[in-house]
Design an enzyme around this catalytic site. Sequence first.
Site, PDB file in Angstrom:
ATOM      1  N   ASP A 103       8.377  90.413  70.021  1.00 53.11           N
ATOM      2  CA  ASP A 103       9.492  91.291  70.380  1.00 53.11           C
ATOM      3  C   ASP A 103       9.639  92.473  69.425  1.00 53.11           C
ATOM      4  OD1 ASP A 103       9.977  89.621  72.471  1.00 53.11           O
ATOM      5  OD2 ASP A 103      11.995  89.008  71.848  1.00 53.11           O
ATOM      6  N   SER A 149       8.707  75.120  69.456  1.00 52.69           N
ATOM      7  CA  SER A 149       9.836  75.102  68.536  1.00 52.69           C
ATOM      8  C   SER A 149       9.767  76.241  67.519  1.00 52.69           C
ATOM      9  CB  SER A 149       9.903  73.728  67.864  1.00 52.69           C
ATOM     10  OG  SER A 149      11.153  73.500  67.282  1.00 52.69           O
ATOM     11  N   LYS A 161      10.475  75.242  73.918  1.00 57.14           N
ATOM     12  CA  LYS A 161      11.506  74.428  73.258  1.00 57.14           C
ATOM     13  C   LYS A 161      12.502  75.377  72.609  1.00 57.14           C
ATOM     14  CE  LYS A 161      13.498  70.881  71.183  1.00 57.14           C
ATOM     15  NZ  LYS A 161      14.467  71.594  70.337  1.00 57.14           N
TER      16      LYS A 161
END
Length: 411
Positions: A320, A309, A334
């Site tokens: 990223d 989550s 999730k």
Amino acid sequence: MGKRLIQAGLLLLLPLMLVFTFATPDAAAFTEEQKLFNEVWRIVDRAYVDSTFNHQNWWLVRQRALKQPLQTRDETYAAIQKTLASLDDPYTRLLKPDQYRSLQTNTSGELTGIGLQIAQDSETGELMVIAPIEGSPADQAGLQPSDRILKINGFPALELTLDEAAERMRGPVGSMVTLTVAHEQQEPKDLTLVRDRITLNPVLADVRTEGGKPLGYIRLTQFNANATAEVAHAIARLTQQGVEGFVLDLRNNPGGLLQAGIDVARYWLDNGTIVYTVNRDGIQDSFSAVGEALTDKPLVVLVNQGTASASEILAGALQDNGRAQLIGEKTFGKGLIQSLFTLSDGSGLAVTVARYETPNHRDINKQGIIPDQIVSLAESGDRLHVASDQDPQYLAAVEWLGQQSVIANAP
């Protein structure tokens, strides 16, 4: 709409949540029980992420349900739960008043129970362990991520909703609960746990001298109300002590408050997108880093199957943006966002309203995040050896940071 509080998670699998109050107009022809059912139906109708409502006529679902003689609150709750189950989405669910209060308590920093985050497999319906809270009865009993909970006090877990299972695990301090647990391919075994009061201190931080170099180790176990300030204090304190790099340990972190996750990402990033959200109309929104990061020192983030989550949002943002090296195992996966609505009778309604993507537009739901360097924790890396010379993931982080130090000091 009332007050909004952005959250990530149930202290089961702490799902991403927006919390606010929703009121619907009275319908004079409805009984009180029908009004409550209709209140729920309208919220889902307006907010649910899937505009096909699992390929069914949502209006017809309402009409059929309202023909039932809803005479008691329990009958109404049962009708609501049956209707929500037709969406085939374990995260869209009714929270009865006591369950709703417990969920609100979960992010405040203290709870009573066995300290176990759980989720329900969307395909098999099995109850799965996401992670135990460090130092909790569940942790001390040796429960591990991906363990399957087959029974709770002898009752089959497959016959329970996620919240019903959580409710059966809660109880007064000193009381006992027996879980039938299966670890990987091993035979199931019964574990009897004594419930306790669990203080959620989410941050452990200290200086580690590795290879003659001072490194800052920060373990973040949950994004609760204390996490943001505690992480900031830890970064500042360790920086003052002259650390040359950081290890941010998100293993077995099931999530928590979404805003805390975003703020922690901003501590490490000067700029860049942190996360995108996408609603049922395909409309995107985003959260970005703004201002100067607290540190630019090299960073390793440790992840595993219990990283879920909001933790995945943080890990994905740092990966990223090229800010951190992710080491460990694939994360939980999730990638959905729930809004939490307060209903007129004091109960709550969690509704999946959107999904999220990492800055590179990766949808990690049911897929997880793949680390830059995959290192298995193995049996030697249990809770007694976390961040020690018997923890292969931690050792890989130390090695990587040592390499960065050599590069930085090269002529």
